[in-house]
Design an enzyme around this catalytic site. Sequence first.
Site, PDB file in Angstrom:
ATOM      1  N   ASP A  97       2.434   1.864  -9.179  1.00 43.21           N
ATOM      2  CA  ASP A  97       2.669   0.579  -8.522  1.00 43.21           C
ATOM      3  C   ASP A  97       1.314   0.052  -8.036  1.00 43.21           C
ATOM      4  O   ASP A  97       0.627   0.732  -7.263  1.00 43.21           O
ATOM      5  CB  ASP A  97       3.608   0.840  -7.325  1.00 43.21           C
ATOM      6  CG  ASP A  97       4.422  -0.370  -6.938  1.00 43.21           C
ATOM      7  OD1 ASP A  97       3.869  -1.479  -6.975  1.00 43.21           O
ATOM      8  OD2 ASP A  97       5.599  -0.195  -6.578  1.00 43.21           O
ATOM      9  N   ASP A 193       2.831  -5.408  -7.982  1.00 50.14           N
ATOM     10  CA  ASP A 193       3.547  -5.957  -6.831  1.00 50.14           C
ATOM     11  C   ASP A 193       3.222  -7.446  -6.659  1.00 50.14           C
ATOM     12  O   ASP A 193       2.059  -7.842  -6.805  1.00 50.14           O
ATOM     13  CB  ASP A 193       3.081  -5.161  -5.599  1.00 50.14           C
ATOM     14  CG  ASP A 193       3.897  -5.439  -4.358  1.00 50.14           C
ATOM     15  OD1 ASP A 193       5.113  -5.214  -4.390  1.00 50.14           O
ATOM     16  OD2 ASP A 193       3.307  -5.868  -3.342  1.00 50.14           O
ATOM     17  N   GLU A 234       6.066  -8.004 -10.817  1.00 47.96           N
ATOM     18  CA  GLU A 234       7.059  -8.551  -9.895  1.00 47.96           C
ATOM     19  C   GLU A 234       6.614  -9.979  -9.603  1.00 47.96           C
ATOM     20  O   GLU A 234       5.526 -10.194  -9.063  1.00 47.96           O
ATOM     21  CB  GLU A 234       7.100  -7.737  -8.600  1.00 47.96           C
ATOM     22  CG  GLU A 234       8.239  -8.197  -7.695  1.00 47.96           C
ATOM     23  CD  GLU A 234       8.065  -7.779  -6.239  1.00 47.96           C
ATOM     24  OE1 GLU A 234       9.078  -7.633  -5.552  1.00 47.96           O
ATOM     25  OE2 GLU A 234       6.914  -7.615  -5.788  1.00 47.96           O
ATOM     26  N   HIS A 306      14.029  -0.870  -4.295  1.00 52.63           N
ATOM     27  CA  HIS A 306      13.798  -0.387  -2.934  1.00 52.63           C
ATOM     28  C   HIS A 306      13.814  -1.515  -1.898  1.00 52.63           C
ATOM     29  O   HIS A 306      13.748  -1.246  -0.703  1.00 52.63           O
ATOM     30  CB  HIS A 306      12.469   0.379  -2.886  1.00 52.63           C
ATOM     31  CG  HIS A 306      11.304  -0.516  -3.161  1.00 52.63           C
ATOM     32  ND1 HIS A 306      11.040  -1.038  -4.413  1.00 52.63           N
ATOM     33  CD2 HIS A 306      10.354  -1.022  -2.344  1.00 52.63           C
ATOM     34  CE1 HIS A 306       9.976  -1.822  -4.347  1.00 52.63           C
ATOM     35  NE2 HIS A 306       9.536  -1.824  -3.102  1.00 52.63           N
ATOM     36  N   ASP A 307      13.835  -2.773  -2.355  1.00 53.30           N
ATOM     37  CA  ASP A 307      13.937  -3.914  -1.430  1.00 53.30           C
ATOM     38  C   ASP A 307      15.339  -4.506  -1.425  1.00 53.30           C
ATOM     39  O   ASP A 307      15.666  -5.331  -0.570  1.00 53.30           O
ATOM     40  CB  ASP A 307      12.993  -5.050  -1.864  1.00 53.30           C
ATOM     41  CG  ASP A 307      11.539  -4.658  -1.845  1.00 53.30           C
ATOM     42  OD1 ASP A 307      11.156  -3.809  -1.024  1.00 53.30           O
ATOM     43  OD2 ASP A 307      10.785  -5.210  -2.669  1.00 53.30           O
TER      44      ASP A 307
END
Length: 508
Positions: A97, A193, A234, A306-307
Amino acid sequence: MIKSHRHQVVYHLYPKSFQDTNGDGVGDLNGIRKRLGYLQRLGVDMIWLCPVYTSPGYDHGYDVADYTSIDPLYGSMDEMEALIDEASQHDITIMMDIVANHTSYCHEWFIASEHDPDGPYGDTYIWRDEPTEVESFFGGSAWTYSSIRQQYYFHSFAKEQPDLNWKQSIVAKEFAHILSFWIEKGVRGFRFDVIDLIGKQFHPHRWLDFERVQEGLREMMASVDRSNLLLVGEAGGLSPSEIRQLQEEGLLDVVFNFETCALDEVAGKNKWHLQSFDPAELKKTIKKWQDEMEEDGWNSLFWNNHDQPRVLSRWYDDDIRAAKMLVLLQLTLRGTPFIYQGDEIGMTNGNIQQSDYQDIETLRYLQQGGAIQSVQLKGRDHARLPMMWTKEGGFSTGTAWLRGMTHVDRNVHDQQLDDDSLLQVYRRLLSIRKAEPALLDGEMKWHETPSTMIAFDRIHGEQSLRILVNLSNHSIQHRIKMGKTLIGVGDYCEEELGPYAAVLCYTF
Ligand code: ISL
Ligand code: CA
């Protein structure tokens, strides 16, 4: 050209909550090593690791202090190398990430920028004498005053996460080194990210500058051999045509947008303003993105991350039948699937006491008088509850860093022993997907169906597969012919799909 590694199935792993091995209540790299056999038997090809770099942890690792070291909380670089190596022995590769929009305020670049405005890192962050009115995503002003530099710096997220200034080419060069560092270690993918945020303007508010995003990606990857990498961005703010442009140029292979995740949010308001979920809208959104990416584009396929707390709880009242339907749909659509840890056993949101919430976004919202009902559905901690290996948990011998009960019968041990379990449906579907080129490369052909039913064919040369899915808990009558069934979930017969039934069959 679709690179074949887009066919891989990615397991999205939140290290903090996967498997603890030293009893400190925090998952670690050795825990992942211990579970590689499980992941191989599940049938995934790649693990996306949420950040494990050195970090003060204000945003659980999304505030990176050093991109080429491992936080002792998770282990050591030797253990990371062992993980990469052992994963490859299990036919699994690793995706790191990369948080390129911002760093931790403890990163040496920020410290240099704050103390030495005229030095080489002076302009690598965004500094102003006066703040503008823009808000950070976690609430409050996006500008914080530094008494050292006597200026304001910009942060899209918490004040501990200052945004980098991508107009300075030194930033792209630094990230090029970071990518090379991990490629040399054997990493085969990157997830960037909030990559759409690296291009921004400020007059008077923030808006997205697509050319700058594109330029930033080009600069960062100019010297990187991309042919063997899976590149995921993302980028909730990019339009379908912008995504296709980035894919065409090979800057990103797969992009996350959040339209399906936002189906239970009131449009135009923040994520805490909820509305009831309508399966007919889910169908429209899926079809829209499949159509947009049909010709030269490629989709990401995911339900949770995870969000994003579990859709099974938000949309489907924890019903395990809906989980089976959702995975059949996910693994037969066109795109790269991402399975978020715990999806495969039907993990749900948990019962978290108000005083146990940990996530910075949730804590801010609650401090500002936010509604606990919204937090129970949308608070990010729900997605981060420890993986359920056994009825008792099996995550840690100590006290887990995050407390909250989920369904105890949704655990790996029990589902491994039960032939009808969700876990077995995942395994079967993943092995079918590998064996059927139509599910990977096939074109999409849609059938007309009632509003809460989806039906499509995947066609590849002579071969054609048909998928029928009932997104609702009502039985649906239909007239679409079914061939020999490869796999089906729920109750169905020739002209009817029971609640949450879904079928994958050959066409004749
Ligand atoms: O979490 C969200 C809503 O609750 C999202 O809007 C999220 O902020 C957005 O998708 C960006 O997420 C990524 O960057 C954040 C980090 O907190 C998230 O965990 C990460 O996935 C800042 O690095
Ligand atoms: Ca640990």
